[in-house]
Design a protein around this motif. Structure first.
Motif, PDB file in Angstrom:
ATOM      1  N   THR A  42       0.831  -1.209   0.000  1.00 41.70           N
ATOM      2  CA  THR A  42       0.000   0.000   0.000  1.00 41.70           C
ATOM      3  C   THR A  42       0.862   1.254   0.000  1.00 41.70           C
ATOM      4  O   THR A  42       0.555   2.241  -0.683  1.00 41.70           O
ATOM      5  CB  THR A  42      -0.940   0.006   1.217  1.00 41.70           C
ATOM      6  OG1 THR A  42      -1.734  -1.181   1.206  1.00 41.70           O
ATOM      7  CG2 THR A  42      -1.852   1.221   1.197  1.00 41.70           C
ATOM      8  N   VAL A  43       1.944   1.214   0.772  1.00 43.88           N
ATOM      9  CA  VAL A  43       2.861   2.356   0.822  1.00 43.88           C
ATOM     10  C   VAL A  43       3.459   2.616  -0.558  1.00 43.88           C
ATOM     11  O   VAL A  43       3.485   3.751  -1.043  1.00 43.88           O
ATOM     12  CB  VAL A  43       3.987   2.121   1.853  1.00 43.88           C
ATOM     13  CG1 VAL A  43       5.038   3.230   1.768  1.00 43.88           C
ATOM     14  CG2 VAL A  43       3.419   2.062   3.258  1.00 43.88           C
ATOM     15  N   LEU A  44       3.920   1.555  -1.216  1.00 47.29           N
ATOM     16  CA  LEU A  44       4.518   1.722  -2.542  1.00 47.29           C
ATOM     17  C   LEU A  44       3.489   2.244  -3.546  1.00 47.29           C
ATOM     18  O   LEU A  44       3.806   3.075  -4.406  1.00 47.29           O
ATOM     19  CB  LEU A  44       5.099   0.400  -3.030  1.00 47.29           C
ATOM     20  CG  LEU A  44       6.423  -0.038  -2.399  1.00 47.29           C
ATOM     21  CD1 LEU A  44       6.909  -1.331  -3.026  1.00 47.29           C
ATOM     22  CD2 LEU A  44       7.489   1.040  -2.549  1.00 47.29           C
ATOM     23  N   GLY A  45       2.259   1.756  -3.438  1.00 44.32           N
ATOM     24  CA  GLY A  45       1.213   2.250  -4.323  1.00 44.32           C
ATOM     25  C   GLY A  45       0.963   3.736  -4.131  1.00 44.32           C
ATOM     26  O   GLY A  45       0.790   4.486  -5.105  1.00 44.32           O
ATOM     27  N   ALA A  46       0.958   4.186  -2.863  1.00 38.37           N
ATOM     28  CA  ALA A  46       0.760   5.607  -2.578  1.00 38.37           C
ATOM     29  C   ALA A  46       1.950   6.427  -3.059  1.00 38.37           C
ATOM     30  O   ALA A  46       1.789   7.549  -3.554  1.00 38.37           O
ATOM     31  CB  ALA A  46       0.552   5.806  -1.077  1.00 38.37           C
ATOM     32  N   VAL A  47       3.152   5.880  -2.932  1.00 38.72           N
ATOM     33  CA  VAL A  47       4.357   6.568  -3.416  1.00 38.72           C
ATOM     34  C   VAL A  47       4.284   6.757  -4.923  1.00 38.72           C
ATOM     35  O   VAL A  47       4.519   7.860  -5.449  1.00 38.72           O
ATOM     36  CB  VAL A  47       5.626   5.760  -3.034  1.00 38.72           C
ATOM     37  CG1 VAL A  47       6.837   6.244  -3.831  1.00 38.72           C
ATOM     38  CG2 VAL A  47       5.899   5.879  -1.546  1.00 38.72           C
ATOM     39  N   ILE A  48       3.947   5.700  -5.650  1.00 39.40           N
ATOM     40  CA  ILE A  48       3.883   5.775  -7.110  1.00 39.40           C
ATOM     41  C   ILE A  48       2.811   6.763  -7.557  1.00 39.40           C
ATOM     42  O   ILE A  48       3.013   7.571  -8.474  1.00 39.40           O
ATOM     43  CB  ILE A  48       3.615   4.379  -7.700  1.00 39.40           C
ATOM     44  CG1 ILE A  48       4.830   3.472  -7.444  1.00 39.40           C
ATOM     45  CG2 ILE A  48       3.333   4.461  -9.198  1.00 39.40           C
ATOM     46  CD1 ILE A  48       4.582   2.019  -7.748  1.00 39.40           C
ATOM     47  N   ALA A  49       1.649   6.722  -6.895  1.00 40.44           N
ATOM     48  CA  ALA A  49       0.565   7.641  -7.252  1.00 40.44           C
ATOM     49  C   ALA A  49       0.971   9.090  -7.004  1.00 40.44           C
ATOM     50  O   ALA A  49       0.685   9.975  -7.813  1.00 40.44           O
ATOM     51  CB  ALA A  49      -0.694   7.296  -6.458  1.00 40.44           C
ATOM     52  N   GLY A  50       1.652   9.337  -5.886  1.00 36.08           N
ATOM     53  CA  GLY A  50       2.100  10.701  -5.577  1.00 36.08           C
ATOM     54  C   GLY A  50       3.141  11.194  -6.558  1.00 36.08           C
ATOM     55  O   GLY A  50       3.096  12.346  -7.007  1.00 36.08           O
ATOM     56  N   LEU A  51       4.077  10.311  -6.910  1.00 33.89           N
ATOM     57  CA  LEU A  51       5.087  10.673  -7.901  1.00 33.89           C
ATOM     58  C   LEU A  51       4.448  11.047  -9.235  1.00 33.89           C
ATOM     59  O   LEU A  51       4.767  12.079  -9.836  1.00 33.89           O
ATOM     60  CB  LEU A  51       6.043   9.495  -8.123  1.00 33.89           C
ATOM     61  CG  LEU A  51       7.053   9.152  -7.034  1.00 33.89           C
ATOM     62  CD1 LEU A  51       7.724   7.826  -7.338  1.00 33.89           C
ATOM     63  CD2 LEU A  51       8.096  10.238  -6.900  1.00 33.89           C
ATOM     64  N   GLY A  52       3.533  10.207  -9.689  1.00 33.41           N
ATOM     65  CA  GLY A  52       2.915  10.429 -10.988  1.00 33.41           C
ATOM     66  C   GLY A  52       2.075  11.687 -11.037  1.00 33.41           C
ATOM     67  O   GLY A  52       2.102  12.430 -12.023  1.00 33.41           O
ATOM     68  N   ARG A  53       1.332  11.955  -9.962  1.00 30.86           N
ATOM     69  CA  ARG A  53       0.461  13.126  -9.943  1.00 30.86           C
ATOM     70  C   ARG A  53       1.274  14.418 -10.036  1.00 30.86           C
ATOM     71  O   ARG A  53       0.922  15.332 -10.788  1.00 30.86           O
ATOM     72  CB  ARG A  53      -0.377  13.114  -8.660  1.00 30.86           C
ATOM     73  CG  ARG A  53      -1.478  14.168  -8.621  1.00 30.86           C
ATOM     74  CD  ARG A  53      -2.299  14.063  -7.349  1.00 30.86           C
ATOM     75  NE  ARG A  53      -2.864  12.728  -7.199  1.00 30.86           N
ATOM     76  CZ  ARG A  53      -2.631  11.935  -6.168  1.00 30.86           C
ATOM     77  NH1 ARG A  53      -1.834  12.325  -5.193  1.00 30.86           N
ATOM     78  NH2 ARG A  53      -3.188  10.741  -6.101  1.00 30.86           N
ATOM     79  N   VAL A  54       2.355  14.494  -9.289  1.00 30.60           N
ATOM     80  CA  VAL A  54       3.179  15.704  -9.304  1.00 30.60           C
ATOM     81  C   VAL A  54       3.935  15.843 -10.612  1.00 30.60           C
ATOM     82  O   VAL A  54       4.058  16.941 -11.153  1.00 30.60           O
ATOM     83  CB  VAL A  54       4.154  15.692  -8.101  1.00 30.60           C
ATOM     84  CG1 VAL A  54       5.148  16.838  -8.198  1.00 30.60           C
ATOM     85  CG2 VAL A  54       3.372  15.789  -6.802  1.00 30.60           C
ATOM     86  N   PHE A  55       4.424  14.735 -11.158  1.00 33.80           N
ATOM     87  CA  PHE A  55       5.119  14.810 -12.446  1.00 33.80           C
ATOM     88  C   PHE A  55       4.186  15.330 -13.531  1.00 33.80           C
ATOM     89  O   PHE A  55       4.571  16.178 -14.349  1.00 33.80           O
ATOM     90  CB  PHE A  55       5.661  13.433 -12.830  1.00 33.80           C
ATOM     91  CG  PHE A  55       6.483  13.442 -14.093  1.00 33.80           C
ATOM     92  CD1 PHE A  55       7.838  13.734 -14.041  1.00 33.80           C
ATOM     93  CD2 PHE A  55       5.911  13.161 -15.329  1.00 33.80           C
ATOM     94  CE1 PHE A  55       8.605  13.767 -15.192  1.00 33.80           C
ATOM     95  CE2 PHE A  55       6.667  13.188 -16.491  1.00 33.80           C
ATOM     96  CZ  PHE A  55       8.016  13.490 -16.421  1.00 33.80           C
ATOM     97  N   ALA A  56       2.954  14.833 -13.548  1.00 35.01           N
ATOM     98  CA  ALA A  56       1.993  15.271 -14.559  1.00 35.01           C
ATOM     99  C   ALA A  56       1.702  16.764 -14.447  1.00 35.01           C
ATOM    100  O   ALA A  56       1.508  17.448 -15.457  1.00 35.01           O
ATOM    101  CB  ALA A  56       0.697  14.471 -14.419  1.00 35.01           C
TER     102      ALA A  56
END
Length: 421
Positions: free
Chosen positions: A47-61
């Protein structure tokens, strides 16, 4: 499970340690902080990794096009000598060395979408002082302060974009800037007066040579062309293509980038792209790390558990300020702080209790209030000026803290008014 607030503070202390003593790159420290916070909050590793990936992607976009375009535009112009031409143009309207240093930092921070990039570009020009080390350094400190003021207050900088997206429901960017621009210019004028008084009104900048190639008017047009394209494309995006504000920001930066690259000679274009991509990549990694940490904190339920308990001890308008100031003190990065603050607080009751304008100003004040040892700009000034930590604290940290206090005061005033912020 330990209190989420205690865990949050411990993670921030850990990040500050990694930044100051271990010299860990911000992306790695923020990523480690995200994993530690998530696991400590009781989330499983997947779950932590999923939240990390989602946060990374949202800010990059959100930021990739903006940061990349600003960096490439700035470095492509520098390769052609156009930046000195732009400073010379500013000098015609602001002939005094103090006002020029302040307004150059203010304007270039907006144009390049990064206050540190603006300072690096301007330092060789502003550093051409009349006599001694003290005068040179004070002008550089004023340039730095001016760049931070616009960067933390005026839309569309990477600090204000996530705040308007997170808290600005019903508040147009134009209405926000009708308050933020006069406020930031008033703070800038106050800084000029302060620095002039401290230095006894002394200090001068040697005249810079105009950019090579063509007449002054033609050189100026070529230098300012990317930013003219950005301004001209705003009404087209809004009224012809009916873009949202978020999409408009991306489109106008692409218009400026295309103009800069089309007008540049092949060699300057190639070098600007290469150096700009490297510079933008470093900034993006740091911001994306902040997005990862912010999203993990959000997914942990931190906001729902902590903010209701804190609301009984502080006035509502002070909570965003205090929360943001703590993050800024630990992380140092203004954009990272704004990203985390917007993500964590957007879903709380604060976003409904406070009107958008005082809420955004309260966060902006917190972003500005602590600019000390964890702030990368602080150490850039240390390297550039060879000043002591005490000198930088007095001429950079304290003036910005005063600006943050002034912004917070306005947020308090607006919050006390009977109409929406």
């Amino acid at each position: 499970m330990m209190s989420l607030l205690v865990l949050f503070l411990l993670v921030l202390l850990f990040l500050a340690f990694l930044s100051i003593y271990a010299k860990t790159p911000p992306f790695l420290s923020l990523l480690a902080g995200a994993i530690i916070f998530g696991m400590g909050a009781g989330m499983d590793f997947g779950t932590v990794l999923g939240a990390v990936i989602a946060g990374l992607g949202r800010v990059f976009a959100l930021f990739a096009i903006i940061i990349f375009s600003g960096a490439v535009i700035a470095l492509t112009l520098r390769e052609q000598g156009h930046l000195e031409r732009m400073v010379a143009d500013l000098r015609t309207g602001f002939p005094g060395s103090w006002s020029l240093a302040a307004i150059a930092g203010y304007v270039f921070s907006l144009l390049t979408t990064c206050c540190i990039t603006a300072f690096v570009i301007l330092a060789p020009v502003i550093g051409r002082t009349g006599s001694d080390r003290h005068q040179k350094n004070m002008l550089l400190f004023l340039t730095a302060a001016g760049s931070v003021v616009s960067y933390t207050l005026v839309f569309p900088t990477p600090v204000i974009i996530p705040l308007l997206l997170g808290f600005g429901s019903g508040l147009s960017p134009l209405l926000y800037d009708l308050v933020a621009i006069p406020l930031s210019l008033a703070l800038l004028a106050g800084l000029v007066l302060l620095f002039r008084k401290i230095s006894g009104g002394k200090g001068g900048i040697a005249a810079s040579s105009p950019a090579a190639g063509g007449s002054d008017v033609l050189s100026s047009l070529r230098a300012w062309a990317p930013f003219i394209a950005i301004v001209v494309s705003i009404p087209l995006c809004l009224f012809v293509f009916s873009l949202s504000h978020e999409s408009m920001i991306q489109a106008i930066m692409l218009a400026g980038l295309a103009t800069a690259l089309l007008l540049a000679p092949a060699e300057a274009r190639s070098t600007g792209l290469k150096k700009g991509t490297t510079h933008a990549g470093l900034i993006m990694f740091d911001i994306c790390g902040a997005g990862a940490l912010g999203n993990v904190i959000l997914e942990s339920g931190f906001a729902g558990a902590v903010f209701p308990a804190v609301s009984g001890t502080l006035p509502a308008v002070l909570i965003p300020f205090a929360f943001t100031a703590i993050i800024q003190a630990a992380l140092g990065s203004r954009v990272a702080t704004a990203v985390i603050a917007s993500q964590v607080m957007a879903g709380t009751a604060l976003a409904s209790v406070l009107a958008p304008l005082p809420l955004i100003l309260s966060v902006a004040a917190g972003v500005c209030i602590v600019s000390w040892l964890t702030d990368p700009f602080f150490w850039l000034l240390h390297r550039t000026t060879d000043a002591t930590i005490r000198e930088i604290s007095l001429a950079y940290t304290l003036p910005l803290a005063a600006c943050g206090a002034a912004v917070l005061f306005l947020a308090l005033v607006l919050h006390s008014m009977p109409f929406p912020g």
